[in-house]
Design an enzyme around this catalytic site. Structure first.
Site, PDB file in Angstrom:
ATOM      1  CE  LYS A  56      -0.036  -2.251  -5.027  1.00 13.20           C
ATOM      2  NZ  LYS A  56       1.190  -2.056  -4.233  1.00 13.20           N
ATOM      3  CB  CYS A  72       0.723   1.368   0.604  1.00 14.23           C
ATOM      4  SG  CYS A  72      -0.183   1.797   2.063  1.00 14.23           S
ATOM      5  CG  ASP A  73       3.229   0.902  -5.441  1.00 16.85           C
ATOM      6  OD1 ASP A  73       2.845  -0.393  -5.465  1.00 16.85           O
ATOM      7  OD2 ASP A  73       3.788   1.666  -6.201  1.00 16.85           O
ATOM      8  CD  GLN A  74       7.932   2.599  -0.179  1.00 11.39           C
ATOM      9  OE1 GLN A  74       8.245   1.183   0.083  1.00 11.39           O
ATOM     10  NE2 GLN A  74       8.673   3.485   0.720  1.00 11.39           N
ATOM     11  CB  ALA A 110       1.115   6.733  -3.032  1.00 14.17           C
TER      12      ALA A 110
END
Length: 197
Positions: A56, A72-74, A110
């Site tokens: 991203k 960002c990511d989860q 993250a």
């Protein structure tokens, strides 16, 4: 300038409330399509979250010369290794809540910052959350009260809202649970002169 590569309302709110000036440019990365080969390669949920955050950030960074771009990511995993994605509809979400009910899971959050198409900083943080046993009546009422906004949340909860009622025990940063580990991010931004030291 900091550019947030997501349309996440909670992440925007966290940055705004912390007084961090930023723009938003939503990445065009298809998370589901990107996630499949990452899982097939055997990466764990923490590494998958980091890889998606990097994709991203790089996607938006290619359009924002000179800017710091935050991706960002989860990801979420139960102790038995079961991984959950965002639910496609309320029926699937109710099933996820039944699966999580009375169990502990790990949430990996993250962040990757890119500049001029290159990753320059990354951070992964985890939290452990124990969901109390949930009744069918509670699940139904919770989904009705929160609505479709939960479909954008891995695990189907927003800890800053009614989602806090789901839990009996939480270990980890509230910011990480909301998808933006704010303290390490601010340290990095200060080191780059992007926010006052």
């Amino acid at each position: 300038m900091l550019v947030l590569a997501t349309g996440s309302a909670s992440r925007r709110s966290l940055l705004r409330n912390a007084g961090i000036d930023h723009d938003v440019m939503v990445s065009s990365i298809d998370e589901d399509a990107a996630k499949a080969p990452l899982r097939s390669s055997g990466l764990g949920p923490d590494k998958i979250a980091c890889a998606l955050a990097e994709l991203k950030a790089l996607d938006v960074s290619a359009r924002c010369a000179g800017d710091l771009v935050l991706g960002c990511d989860q990801t979420l995993a139960l102790d038995d290794g079961t991984e959950l994605d965002k639910a496609p509809d309320r029926r699937a979400l109710a099933g996820q809540l039944r699966l999580l009910s009375g169990r502990t899971h790990s949430l990996f959050s993250a962040m990757v910052v890119a500049r001029d198409g290159q990753p320059v900083w990354r951070h992964i943080e985890s939290a452990r959350l124990t969901m109390r046993p949930l009744s069918e009546a509670f699940i139904s009422g919770y989904l009705e009260a929160e609505g479709d906004v939960l479909l954008g949340c891995v695990g189907g909860y927003r800890i800053e809202g009614r989602g806090v009622q789901l839990f009996s025990h939480i270990e980890g940063s509230h910011f990480a649970i909301m998808g933006l580990p704010l303290l390490p991010l601010m340290d990095y931004l200060r080191s780059e002169g992007a926010v006052p030291a």
